[in-house]
Each structure stands twice: as C-alpha cells, then as structure tokens.
Design a protein around this motif. Structure first.
Motif, PDB file in Angstrom:
ATOM      1  N   GLU A 272      24.147 -16.798  32.279  1.00  0.00           N
ATOM      2  CA  GLU A 272      24.906 -16.552  31.051  1.00  0.00           C
ATOM      3  C   GLU A 272      26.419 -16.488  31.277  1.00  0.00           C
ATOM      4  OE1 GLU A 272      22.319 -14.677  32.171  1.00  0.00           O
ATOM      5  OE2 GLU A 272      22.661 -12.536  31.795  1.00  0.00           O
ATOM      6  N   ASP A 273      26.856 -16.501  32.529  1.00  0.00           N
ATOM      7  CA  ASP A 273      28.287 -16.576  32.824  1.00  0.00           C
ATOM      8  C   ASP A 273      28.803 -18.019  32.765  1.00  0.00           C
ATOM      9  OD1 ASP A 273      27.770 -14.061  35.323  1.00  0.00           O
ATOM     10  OD2 ASP A 273      28.594 -13.804  33.300  1.00  0.00           O
ATOM     11  N   SER A 274      27.900 -18.964  32.574  1.00  0.00           N
ATOM     12  CA  SER A 274      28.295 -20.375  32.470  1.00  0.00           C
ATOM     13  C   SER A 274      29.162 -20.563  31.232  1.00  0.00           C
ATOM     14  CB  SER A 274      27.058 -21.273  32.383  1.00  0.00           C
ATOM     15  OG  SER A 274      26.272 -21.171  33.539  1.00  0.00           O
ATOM     16  N   ALA A 275      30.366 -21.106  31.439  1.00  0.00           N
ATOM     17  CA  ALA A 275      31.345 -21.292  30.359  1.00  0.00           C
ATOM     18  C   ALA A 275      32.578 -21.946  30.968  1.00  0.00           C
ATOM     19  CB  ALA A 275      31.733 -19.953  29.730  1.00  0.00           C
ATOM     20  N   THR A 276      33.552 -22.227  30.124  1.00  0.00           N
ATOM     21  CA  THR A 276      34.862 -22.650  30.624  1.00  0.00           C
ATOM     22  C   THR A 276      35.790 -21.450  30.594  1.00  0.00           C
ATOM     23  OG1 THR A 276      34.582 -24.939  29.888  1.00  0.00           O
ATOM     24  CG2 THR A 276      36.838 -24.173  30.236  1.00  0.00           C
ATOM     25  N   TYR A 277      36.474 -21.212  31.687  1.00  0.00           N
ATOM     26  CA  TYR A 277      37.380 -20.064  31.806  1.00  0.00           C
ATOM     27  C   TYR A 277      38.823 -20.576  31.740  1.00  0.00           C
ATOM     28  CZ  TYR A 277      33.314 -17.305  32.774  1.00  0.00           C
ATOM     29  OH  TYR A 277      32.094 -16.672  32.647  1.00  0.00           O
ATOM     30  N   LEU A 278      39.549 -20.054  30.759  1.00  0.00           N
ATOM     31  CA  LEU A 278      40.909 -20.491  30.485  1.00  0.00           C
ATOM     32  C   LEU A 278      41.916 -19.442  30.940  1.00  0.00           C
ATOM     33  CD1 LEU A 278      40.433 -21.686  26.776  1.00  0.00           C
ATOM     34  CD2 LEU A 278      40.224 -23.059  28.852  1.00  0.00           C
ATOM     35  N   CYS A 279      42.996 -19.920  31.518  1.00  0.00           N
ATOM     36  CA  CYS A 279      44.115 -19.068  31.898  1.00  0.00           C
ATOM     37  C   CYS A 279      45.293 -19.460  31.019  1.00  0.00           C
ATOM     38  CB  CYS A 279      44.423 -19.308  33.372  1.00  0.00           C
ATOM     39  SG  CYS A 279      45.913 -18.548  33.991  1.00  0.00           S
ATOM     40  N   ALA A 280      46.057 -18.477  30.569  1.00  0.00           N
ATOM     41  CA  ALA A 280      47.220 -18.758  29.727  1.00  0.00           C
ATOM     42  C   ALA A 280      48.346 -17.798  30.073  1.00  0.00           C
ATOM     43  CB  ALA A 280      46.859 -18.637  28.242  1.00  0.00           C
ATOM     44  N   VAL A 281      49.590 -18.248  29.902  1.00  0.00           N
ATOM     45  CA  VAL A 281      50.734 -17.395  30.199  1.00  0.00           C
ATOM     46  C   VAL A 281      51.622 -17.258  28.974  1.00  0.00           C
ATOM     47  CG1 VAL A 281      50.746 -17.957  32.660  1.00  0.00           C
ATOM     48  CG2 VAL A 281      52.151 -19.310  31.082  1.00  0.00           C
ATOM     49  N   GLN A 282      52.305 -16.144  28.944  1.00  0.00           N
ATOM     50  CA  GLN A 282      53.312 -15.867  27.933  1.00  0.00           C
ATOM     51  C   GLN A 282      54.581 -15.551  28.713  1.00  0.00           C
ATOM     52  OE1 GLN A 282      52.823 -12.269  25.469  1.00  0.00           O
ATOM     53  NE2 GLN A 282      52.431 -13.647  23.753  1.00  0.00           N
ATOM     54  N   VAL A 283      55.712 -16.136  28.300  1.00  0.00           N
ATOM     55  CA  VAL A 283      56.902 -16.021  29.130  1.00  0.00           C
ATOM     56  C   VAL A 283      58.014 -15.237  28.449  1.00  0.00           C
ATOM     57  CG1 VAL A 283      56.357 -18.166  30.310  1.00  0.00           C
ATOM     58  CG2 VAL A 283      57.906 -18.212  28.367  1.00  0.00           C
ATOM     59  N   ARG A 284      58.946 -14.769  29.255  1.00  0.00           N
ATOM     60  CA  ARG A 284      60.120 -14.033  28.777  1.00  0.00           C
ATOM     61  C   ARG A 284      61.197 -15.018  28.374  1.00  0.00           C
ATOM     62  NH1 ARG A 284      59.800  -8.714  30.109  1.00  0.00           N
ATOM     63  NH2 ARG A 284      58.201  -8.143  31.594  1.00  0.00           N
ATOM     64  N   PRO A 285      62.242 -14.628  27.634  1.00  0.00           N
ATOM     65  CA  PRO A 285      62.507 -13.245  27.235  1.00  0.00           C
ATOM     66  C   PRO A 285      61.639 -12.779  26.080  1.00  0.00           C
ATOM     67  CG  PRO A 285      64.263 -14.677  26.457  1.00  0.00           C
ATOM     68  CD  PRO A 285      63.364 -15.520  27.296  1.00  0.00           C
ATOM     69  N   PHE A 286      61.541 -13.565  25.032  1.00  0.00           N
ATOM     70  CA  PHE A 286      60.555 -13.210  24.027  1.00  0.00           C
ATOM     71  C   PHE A 286      59.972 -14.487  23.469  1.00  0.00           C
ATOM     72  CE2 PHE A 286      58.096 -10.855  21.206  1.00  0.00           C
ATOM     73  CZ  PHE A 286      58.085 -11.502  19.990  1.00  0.00           C
ATOM     74  N   ASN A 287      58.760 -14.748  23.863  1.00  0.00           N
ATOM     75  CA  ASN A 287      58.126 -16.002  23.510  1.00  0.00           C
ATOM     76  C   ASN A 287      56.650 -15.690  23.329  1.00  0.00           C
ATOM     77  OD1 ASN A 287      56.913 -18.555  23.614  1.00  0.00           O
ATOM     78  ND2 ASN A 287      58.576 -19.371  24.851  1.00  0.00           N
TER      79      ASN A 287
END
Lengths: 111, 113
Positions: A81-96
């Motif tokens: 049940e852990d089968s899936a696509t795992y996504l990584c995402a970033v949020q950057v400074r200064p304010f975005n």
C-alpha cells in the motif's frame, strides 16, 4: 532558476525491503521543502514539511530528512500500500508561495 | 477532516471553447492556487491568489487564463479559448498562510479535442 531533481525515477522493492528516495535542490534560498504522495489520477497528498537543515519528520514507515542540498525520504519495511509516486517540492525566499516540484519517484512494492 | 474539492472531475471540450474549472478551498484558508500536470510530467504552478487578487503567476498563465473568487467559498479557473496543449490535470490547492502547507484537491482532468 530553482531546480528540484528526484532520483531514482522509479524504484521497485520487495515488501519489507527498506530504501531511500532522494530529492536534491538548487534554489536561491530555501523557505521550505515539502513531500507529497500521489496515487494515479489523484491529487498530491501532503506528507511532510521541512524547514531547516538537520530537521527530521516521521510518520509510520516514512521518515524525511533535510540537508543544505538535499532531502531523503526513508521508507522502512514498506508494504504494497506504500506503492505510489512520491513528489518533492520547494518553496523559496524571500517570499514566494509557489511550489516548484520535481518529477517524482514512482515506488512499487511487491508482496 | 476538511478537504479541497473540485468539480467537474473530468471535462471534455472542443478546441477554442471556454471552460471553467471550480474549486472549493478549505474554509479558513486564505491563499489559493492552481497547478496543472500534463500526463507523465511534473506538477507546474499556474497562479496564486490572496486577498482577492493574483499574488503571483507563471509564464504559462497568459491572457487566456483568469481566476476569480466569486463568493466566499468558490475559486475558479477560466480558460477562454482552449488549445490542444491545455489538456492536463488541473489541481486546486489552498493554504492558511503563504508559507504554510498547501493542500490539494483531487483534480479536474481537462481533455481538449
């Protein structure tokens, strides 16, 4: 330009076989790094947020860690049940507030 | 548990037609977003919306796109004249603050013929 690279693209594990998924990032200044799980045809489901190097978060069989250049999602004794696509995402400074995503890692766990 | 909802789940349209995709964000959230995911590709940011105005938009979000919060609960994405390349999954997301976790809806699959 902010970049997020995830590796490997796909990973096949036997049930119970622990492994790690990698997310490396090149950004002007990291505000936060997010891990999501995505099932086929569904929206991303939030897993973890990490804000500073050295931070770790844990939930059931998953543990996320963060360094100044990359993040790892460790999966301990995975189940089918852990089968899936795992996504990584970033949020950057200064304010975005936008999230910049990687391509994702498709995990298959065989029983 | 509160969740983001989207309608319809699947929209089929002819090239050149206008479509409106609808979203109901989590009720106490203040920031709203649209992302899209072309089949087999990464999730891409389109636009963020706060305090009844666009706070940020990507290069993809050109004059053919617009967003609106017509009432206290709905958030919409309009594509004025659809193109074949607009075919994708469109995800709505919301967050309480601009730096907080974004929660995603189930998506609308848009197919342009």
């Amino acid at each position: 330009e902010d970049q997020v690279t995830q590796s490997p693209e796909a990973l096949r594990l036997q049930e119970g076989e622990s492994s790690s998924l990698n997310c490396s990032y090149t950004v002007s200044g990291l505000r936060g790094l997010f891990w999501y799980r995505q099932d086929p045809g569904k929206g991303p489901e939030f897993l973890f947020t990490l804000y500073s190097a050295g931070e770790e978060k844990e939930k059931e069989r998953l543990k996320a860690t963060l360094t100044k250049k990359e993040s790892f999602l460790h999966i301990t004794a995975p189940k089918p049940e852990d089968s899936a696509t795992y996504l990584c995402a970033v949020q950057v400074r200064p304010f975005n507030s936008k999230l910049t995503f990687g391509k994702g890692i498709t995990l298959s766990v065989r029983p | 548990e509160p969740e983001v909802t989207q309608t319809p789940s699947h929209q089929v349209t002819q090239m050149g037609q206008e479509v409106i995709l609808r979203c109901v964000p989590i009720s106490n959230h203040l920031y709203f977003y649209w992302y899209r995911q072309i089949l087999g590709q990464k999730v891409e940011f389109l636009v963020s919306f706060y305090n009844n105005e666009i706070s940020e938009k990507s290069e993809i979000f050109d004059d053919q796109f617009s967003v609106e919060r017509p009432d206290g609960s709905n958030f919409t994405l309009k594509i004025r004249s659809t193109k074949l390349e607009d075919s994708a999954m469109y995800f709505c997301a919301s967050s309480w603050g601009g730096a907080d976790t974004q929660y995603f809806g189930p998506g609308t699959r848009l197919t342009v013929l």
